[in-house]
Write a protein that holds these residues in place. Structure first.
Motif, short mmCIF file in Angstrom:
data_model
loop_
_atom_site.label_atom_id
_atom_site.label_comp_id
_atom_site.label_asym_id
_atom_site.label_seq_id
_atom_site.Cartn_x
_atom_site.Cartn_y
_atom_site.Cartn_z
N GLU A 34 0.76 -1.40 -0.15
CA GLU A 34 -0.25 -0.08 -0.16
C GLU A 34 1.10 1.22 -0.08
O GLU A 34 1.22 1.52 0.42
N SER A 290 -5.05 13.41 -3.07
CA SER A 290 -3.76 13.17 -2.43
C SER A 290 -2.29 13.74 -2.98
O SER A 290 -2.25 14.54 -2.68
N GLN A 313 -7.43 9.71 -4.33
CA GLN A 313 -6.99 7.61 -4.49
C GLN A 313 -8.31 7.55 -4.26
O GLN A 313 -8.81 6.85 -5.04
N SER A 314 -9.36 7.80 -4.07
CA SER A 314 -11.35 7.40 -5.12
C SER A 314 -11.80 7.60 -6.38
O SER A 314 -11.93 5.82 -6.50
N SER A 316 -8.80 6.77 -8.15
CA SER A 316 -8.17 6.39 -9.27
C SER A 316 -7.56 6.83 -10.34
O SER A 316 -7.53 6.56 -11.43
N GLY A 344 -6.33 3.56 -5.40
CA GLY A 344 -6.71 4.42 -4.82
C GLY A 344 -5.03 5.02 -5.07
O GLY A 344 -4.27 4.68 -4.25
N ILE A 346 -2.19 7.59 -3.51
CA ILE A 346 -2.17 8.00 -2.21
C ILE A 346 -0.03 8.89 -2.92
O ILE A 346 0.08 9.66 -2.50
N GLY A 360 -0.57 2.67 -4.44
CA GLY A 360 -1.91 3.49 -2.87
C GLY A 360 -2.92 2.37 -2.56
O GLY A 360 -2.38 0.75 -3.02
N ASP A 362 -7.07 1.16 -1.50
CA ASP A 362 -8.06 0.99 -1.54
C ASP A 362 -8.96 0.81 -0.23
O ASP A 362 -10.29 1.56 0.36
N ALA A 367 -11.79 2.53 -3.67
CA ALA A 367 -11.53 3.25 -4.94
C ALA A 367 -11.49 2.81 -6.33
O ALA A 367 -12.21 1.37 -5.93
#
Length: 497
Positions: A34, A290, A313-314, A316, A344, A346, A360, A362, A367
């Motif tokens: 992540e 992000s 993030q949401s 993508s 997602g 980050i 990132g 989810d 995401a």
């Protein structure tokens, strides 16, 4: 630069993937990678910090063959590495975790960290899950910047939550900006100016890109209780007016239709209040901004040199931001850029060859990408998209420049354009819808002689509003449509005539 001519004779319109290719890497089987932060190492390697507290060295990610990528675990057992920075002066790695900045040293040269030094831990942590700490790479002065999320996104129960801090080379902490709510990215523009992304919530109708000017108040009053510990910042800002006090009302008055404040009017009352440079319009550009990535590749990432790219993030995705300074205030426009990442986003970083490495998770929010985590690369294919390159505010409208010459007939036709203006309430409640809509008139579209720019005359222009411009009818000289036909310009200041 070559262009793509796919839309002639009934062929399909150009797609984002024609211009920017995404490569998805396999990641180590023993971990959920992540990615929370990325920086560049010498010899083309990357250093990545993760939400799970690991630090990985990555080799081969710049290769044209994705199978060449390899990973080495450098450190583990840290707490949410949401900032990672390589220092070329001492050749050490610096990690921003939830509770401190740590300097990691590989003394014996085996590729694993042996020494973990506490550089600074002068901010508080309570255990609330919101209390993220987002760290930068080193700035031009050798400082690291840290933005600290509030406790529960409303309050500052731990010291300096809701602030941006600078950590000097000697490890001392300098309180730098107040008013932060929920940061998720921090970065620098081509001139070295610092920015962060805040997320929708109390006092934030939408995600925003914000300019971190030392001494400024960024809009959320929840952390302002710590001004007595920051004498370098000057006096504490007066608080923005809660909705319950608008129009002379008292808290607890249940009469409906309370009219909350507006950023543009509160700026007149609160001298330290700095408006968002760009609203990353909620639900259209993204929902959880992000990483901030500046294109310093001198054209190796396409025609957008020195512009900013903001991850979400949401959604993508990556969006593109062009900034300018009017009356000393940063403002500008955001355009969609590249969707289709696998999770997602980050962390993110561009190398000198114009390759954007990002990744990132989810976890916690979900995401659009659909995968629980990812590590990916985005590269320019060498084909130039037909896009709005810059959108600059003028006293009577906007000046648009394009990446390719326009078709003069289409670009000069008023029917090719439409605009709406709106803003968000500046209020203590969570988020908010688009309000105060205005439908201005576009009265002229003057195409420059070289065909690369168009001056739009628009009335009215509204200070403090987002100006949503649609260009559905504009075509290139090759009769191609724009790859992205909408931009959102945050008009903090209107230039003088």
């Amino acid at each position: 630069m070559p262009s793509v001519a796919l839309a002639k004779d009934g062929a399909a319109d150009p797609q984002e993937s024609d211009f920017y290719k995404i490569t998805t890497f396999e990641t180590p089987k023993e971990t959920a990678l992540e990615v929370g932060s990325i920086d560049l190492l010498p010899d083309g390697k990357l250093i990545m910090g993760t939400r799970r507290g690991e630090i990985w060295i990555v080799s081969g990610a710049g290769s044209s063959d994705a199978s060449n990528v390899s990973y080495q675990l450098f450190a583990s057992g840290l707490h949410e590495v949401l900032g990672i920075a390589y220092n070329p002066k001492d050749k050490n790695i610096y990690a921003t975790t939830r509770y401190e900045i740590t300097r990691l040293k590989d003394v014996d040269g085996d590729g694993r960290a042996d020494v973990f030094d506490n550089v600074n831990d002068s901010w508080g942590v309570s255990g609330d899950y919101h209390e993220y700490a987002i760290g930068s790479r080193f700035d031009q002065a050798g400082d690291l910047w840290v933005t600290l999320c509030l406790t529960g996104s409303f309050n500052s129960n731990a010291e300096f939550r809701g602030w941006a801090l600078r950590i000097k080379p000697d490890g001392t902490m300098v309180p730098t900006c107040s008013g932060i709510r929920s940061p998720a990215g921090i970065g620098f523009d081509a001139a070295g100016e610092a920015y962060y992304c805040d997320n929708q919530g109390p006092w934030h109708g939408s995600c925003t890109l914000q300019h971190l000017v030392p001494g400024s108040f960024q809009g959320h009053p929840g952390g302002n209780i710590w001004y007595d510990k920051a004498p370098n910042m000057g006096p504490r800002p007066i608080d923005p007016i809660p909705a319950a006090f608008q129009n002379g009302r008292k808290r607890g008055d249940k009469t409906p239709h309370v009219d909350p404040g507006r950023m543009v009017t509160e700026r007149e009352r609160i001298k330290q209040l700095l408006p968002p440079a760009v609203y990353l319009v909620h639900g259209k550009i993204g929902n959880s901004a992000s990483a901030i990535i500046c294109d310093l590749s001198s054209g190796k990432f396409g025609p957008f040199s020195k512009q900013l790219f903001v991850a979400d993030q949401s959604h993508s995705n990556l969006s593109r931001v062009f900034l300018e300074t009017i009356n000393g205030i940063k403002q500008g426009v955001v355009f969609p850029f590249r969707s289709g990442f696998k999770s997602g986003l980050i962390g993110g970083r561009m190398d000198e060859e114009g390759r954007v490495f990002t990744g990132g998770s989810d976890r916690g929010w979900g995401a659009r990408g659909g995968k629980p985590f990812c590590f990916e690369k985005c590269e320019w294919t060498g084909q130039t998209p037909f896009e709005v390159h810059e959108m600059r505010a003028q006293a009577d409208g906007f000046e648009l420049t394009f990446t390719q010459p326009v078709d003069p007939a289409a670009a000069g036709d008023l029917k090719s354009y439409s605009m709406r203006e709106f803003t968000y309430a500046y209020r203590e409640e969570y988020g908010g819808s688009e309000i105060d809509e205005i439908l201005p008139k576009i009265t002229a579209a003057k195409v420059a002689a070289d065909g690369k720019s168009v001056h739009l005359t628009i009335s009215p222009l509204t200070k403090g509003h987002i100006h949503e411009l649609h260009l559905d009818g504009v075509r290139s000289a090759e009769k191609l449509p724009l790859l992205h036909t909408v931009g959102y310009y945050t008009l903090n200041e209107i230039p003088a005539k």
